[in-house]
Design a protein around this motif. Structure first.
Motif, PDB file in Angstrom:
ATOM      1  N   ALA A 164       0.887  -6.956   9.829  1.00  0.00           N
ATOM      2  CA  ALA A 164       0.778  -5.681   9.120  1.00  0.00           C
ATOM      3  C   ALA A 164      -0.624  -5.512   8.535  1.00  0.00           C
ATOM      4  O   ALA A 164      -1.152  -4.396   8.483  1.00  0.00           O
ATOM      5  N   THR A 165      -1.226  -6.598   8.115  1.00  0.00           N
ATOM      6  CA  THR A 165      -2.600  -6.547   7.593  1.00  0.00           C
ATOM      7  C   THR A 165      -3.554  -6.040   8.668  1.00  0.00           C
ATOM      8  O   THR A 165      -4.424  -5.197   8.406  1.00  0.00           O
ATOM      9  N   TYR A 166      -3.398  -6.543   9.886  1.00  0.00           N
ATOM     10  CA  TYR A 166      -4.244  -6.113  11.000  1.00  0.00           C
ATOM     11  C   TYR A 166      -4.026  -4.632  11.304  1.00  0.00           C
ATOM     12  O   TYR A 166      -4.978  -3.874  11.530  1.00  0.00           O
ATOM     13  N   ILE A 167      -2.765  -4.199  11.287  1.00  0.00           N
ATOM     14  CA  ILE A 167      -2.450  -2.788  11.538  1.00  0.00           C
ATOM     15  C   ILE A 167      -3.100  -1.905  10.471  1.00  0.00           C
ATOM     16  O   ILE A 167      -3.716  -0.878  10.778  1.00  0.00           O
ATOM     17  N   ARG A 168      -2.978  -2.294   9.214  1.00  0.00           N
ATOM     18  CA  ARG A 168      -3.589  -1.497   8.137  1.00  0.00           C
ATOM     19  C   ARG A 168      -5.103  -1.432   8.290  1.00  0.00           C
ATOM     20  O   ARG A 168      -5.734  -0.404   8.040  1.00  0.00           O
ATOM     21  N   ARG A 169      -5.713  -2.547   8.723  1.00  0.00           N
ATOM     22  CA  ARG A 169      -7.162  -2.567   8.901  1.00  0.00           C
ATOM     23  C   ARG A 169      -7.586  -1.652  10.048  1.00  0.00           C
ATOM     24  O   ARG A 169      -8.578  -0.913   9.935  1.00  0.00           O
ATOM     25  N   LEU A 170      -6.838  -1.674  11.147  1.00  0.00           N
ATOM     26  CA  LEU A 170      -7.124  -0.766  12.253  1.00  0.00           C
ATOM     27  C   LEU A 170      -7.088   0.686  11.787  1.00  0.00           C
ATOM     28  O   LEU A 170      -8.000   1.475  12.081  1.00  0.00           O
ATOM     29  N   GLN A 200       1.803  11.129   6.769  1.00  0.00           N
ATOM     30  CA  GLN A 200       1.690  10.800   5.349  1.00  0.00           C
ATOM     31  C   GLN A 200       0.272  10.370   4.957  1.00  0.00           C
ATOM     32  O   GLN A 200       0.012  10.094   3.782  1.00  0.00           O
ATOM     33  N   GLN A 201      -0.603  10.267   5.956  1.00  0.00           N
ATOM     34  CA  GLN A 201      -1.985   9.821   5.731  1.00  0.00           C
ATOM     35  C   GLN A 201      -2.042   8.450   5.033  1.00  0.00           C
ATOM     36  O   GLN A 201      -2.818   8.228   4.101  1.00  0.00           O
ATOM     37  N   LEU A 202      -1.217   7.537   5.523  1.00  0.00           N
ATOM     38  CA  LEU A 202      -1.145   6.192   4.949  1.00  0.00           C
ATOM     39  C   LEU A 202      -2.255   5.295   5.519  1.00  0.00           C
ATOM     40  O   LEU A 202      -2.709   5.487   6.645  1.00  0.00           O
ATOM     41  N   TYR A 203      -2.618   4.300   4.695  1.00  0.00           N
ATOM     42  CA  TYR A 203      -3.534   3.217   5.112  1.00  0.00           C
ATOM     43  C   TYR A 203      -4.926   3.726   5.489  1.00  0.00           C
ATOM     44  O   TYR A 203      -5.650   3.054   6.234  1.00  0.00           O
ATOM     45  N   GLN A 204      -5.315   4.852   4.983  1.00  0.00           N
ATOM     46  CA  GLN A 204      -6.653   5.354   5.258  1.00  0.00           C
ATOM     47  C   GLN A 204      -7.672   4.712   4.328  1.00  0.00           C
ATOM     48  O   GLN A 204      -7.349   4.351   3.193  1.00  0.00           O
ATOM     49  N   SER A 205      -8.863   4.565   4.828  1.00  0.00           N
ATOM     50  CA  SER A 205      -9.935   4.002   4.017  1.00  0.00           C
ATOM     51  C   SER A 205     -10.220   4.927   2.825  1.00  0.00           C
ATOM     52  O   SER A 205     -10.222   6.141   2.953  1.00  0.00           O
ATOM     53  N   LYS A 206     -10.441   4.311   1.667  1.00  0.00           N
ATOM     54  CA  LYS A 206     -10.732   5.089   0.465  1.00  0.00           C
ATOM     55  C   LYS A 206     -12.221   5.425   0.338  1.00  0.00           C
ATOM     56  O   LYS A 206     -12.647   6.047  -0.615  1.00  0.00           O
ATOM     57  N   HIS A 207     -13.018   4.934   1.305  1.00  0.00           N
ATOM     58  CA  HIS A 207     -14.471   5.192   1.235  1.00  0.00           C
ATOM     59  C   HIS A 207     -14.818   6.480   1.952  1.00  0.00           C
ATOM     60  O   HIS A 207     -14.183   6.854   2.911  1.00  0.00           O
ATOM     61  N   GLN A 253      -8.990   3.306  13.933  1.00  0.00           N
ATOM     62  CA  GLN A 253      -8.758   2.773  15.275  1.00  0.00           C
ATOM     63  C   GLN A 253      -7.262   2.854  15.592  1.00  0.00           C
ATOM     64  O   GLN A 253      -6.416   2.927  14.708  1.00  0.00           O
ATOM     65  N   SER A 254      -6.945   2.817  16.866  1.00  0.00           N
ATOM     66  CA  SER A 254      -5.555   2.991  17.288  1.00  0.00           C
ATOM     67  C   SER A 254      -4.715   1.737  17.023  1.00  0.00           C
ATOM     68  O   SER A 254      -5.145   0.617  17.296  1.00  0.00           O
ATOM     69  N   ALA A 255      -3.502   1.961  16.491  1.00  0.00           N
ATOM     70  CA  ALA A 255      -2.522   0.879  16.317  1.00  0.00           C
ATOM     71  C   ALA A 255      -1.348   1.042  17.279  1.00  0.00           C
ATOM     72  O   ALA A 255      -0.310   0.409  17.103  1.00  0.00           O
ATOM     73  N   ARG A 256      -1.530   1.907  18.284  1.00  0.00           N
ATOM     74  CA  ARG A 256      -0.454   2.148  19.247  1.00  0.00           C
ATOM     75  C   ARG A 256      -0.035   0.848  19.941  1.00  0.00           C
ATOM     76  O   ARG A 256      -0.861  -0.027  20.186  1.00  0.00           O
ATOM     77  N   SER A 283       0.824  -1.211   0.000  1.00  0.00           N
ATOM     78  CA  SER A 283       0.000   0.000   0.000  1.00  0.00           C
ATOM     79  C   SER A 283       0.856   1.258   0.000  1.00  0.00           C
ATOM     80  O   SER A 283       0.565   2.219  -0.706  1.00  0.00           O
ATOM     81  N   ALA A 284       1.904   1.270   0.813  1.00  0.00           N
ATOM     82  CA  ALA A 284       2.800   2.421   0.881  1.00  0.00           C
ATOM     83  C   ALA A 284       3.837   2.324  -0.241  1.00  0.00           C
ATOM     84  O   ALA A 284       4.149   1.241  -0.733  1.00  0.00           O
TER      85      ALA A 284
END
Length: 226
Positions: free
Chosen positions: A191-197, A219-226, A202-205, A60-61
């Protein structure tokens, strides 16, 4: 210290290749890399982000973002090195090409090893030029209890021929051996779980370093496109 890899003054330290998409790099990757330096005689771990994964979907990145996140994460660890050689190489990222490049850098006598998870190791016979891998390097297979599917006959033959035996040392030869290893922590972070959070806001801390998480938000990465 593992009984197979006792360090002596007469044997050189290992160079390790740890490849992946690192999309994003997280504490599972980092703890694994660090623990390898604690249980094996290691002088450097090359963490190698791939350009185009041969066996999975496109990251994705961007390559630059993934390398930046990696470098942010390992800045305080002198034995961990962010290696961009696959990002600079056109086409699919074949491990055999990366090992050949590392072998050229370090010479024929340097003990060199590639890290694989158990499931990836099970698929090794289907890899590009798989027969060449053990000519170039050792293979360290990370085994996690409860996730070890039964190997096919071809993989069993590989283990029978190449697996390190008690009393042998992985760093005593440049290449050609297989070591199955369980690390002390062996915890799972995906990493899939982190991207989904992150896509769900939701927090990935605590799943990845704070500086990496800050970069992701900047960088506004992994944001939902919807």
């Amino acid at each position: 210290m593992d009984k197979y890899v006792a360090k002596t003054a007469k044997t050189p330290s290992l160079v390790l290749m740890f490849g992946g998409t690192f999309d994003p790099i997280h504490h599972g990757h980092l703890r694994c890399a660090l623990e390898l330096t604690q249980v094996l005689p290691v002088k450097k771990v090359h963490l190698v982000p791939c350009q185009l994964p041969a066996h999975r979907s496109q990251p994705s990145a961007t390559a630059e973002q993934r390398l930046e996140m990696l470098n942010l994460a390992i800045a305080a660890e002198p034995l961990l090195y962010g290696d961009d050689r696959e990002l600079l190489r056109a086409g699919p990222s074949w491990s055999v090409d990366t090992l050949a490049s590392l072998r050229q850098d370090y010479g024929e006598q340097q003990p060199l090893a590639m890290l694989l998870g158990w499931d990836a190791f099970l698929g090794l016979p289907s890899w590009s030029r798989s027969e060449r891998l053990l000519e170039l390097a050792h293979i360290i297979v990370l085994a996690r209890p409860g996730q070890m599917h039964e190997p096919a006959e071809e993989v069993l033959q590989l283990l029978d021929k190449h697996e390190l035996q008690a009393g042998e040392s992985l760093n005593a030869s440049p290449a050609g051996r297989i070591l199955r290893l369980s690390l002390p922590s062996s915890f799972e972070v995906s990493a899939t779980y982190i991207r989904r959070l992150l896509a769900n806001k939701q927090s990935a801390r605590y799943l990845l370093p704070e500086q990496v998480l800050d970069f992701i938000h900047q960088q506004q990465l992994y944001q939902s496109k919807h």
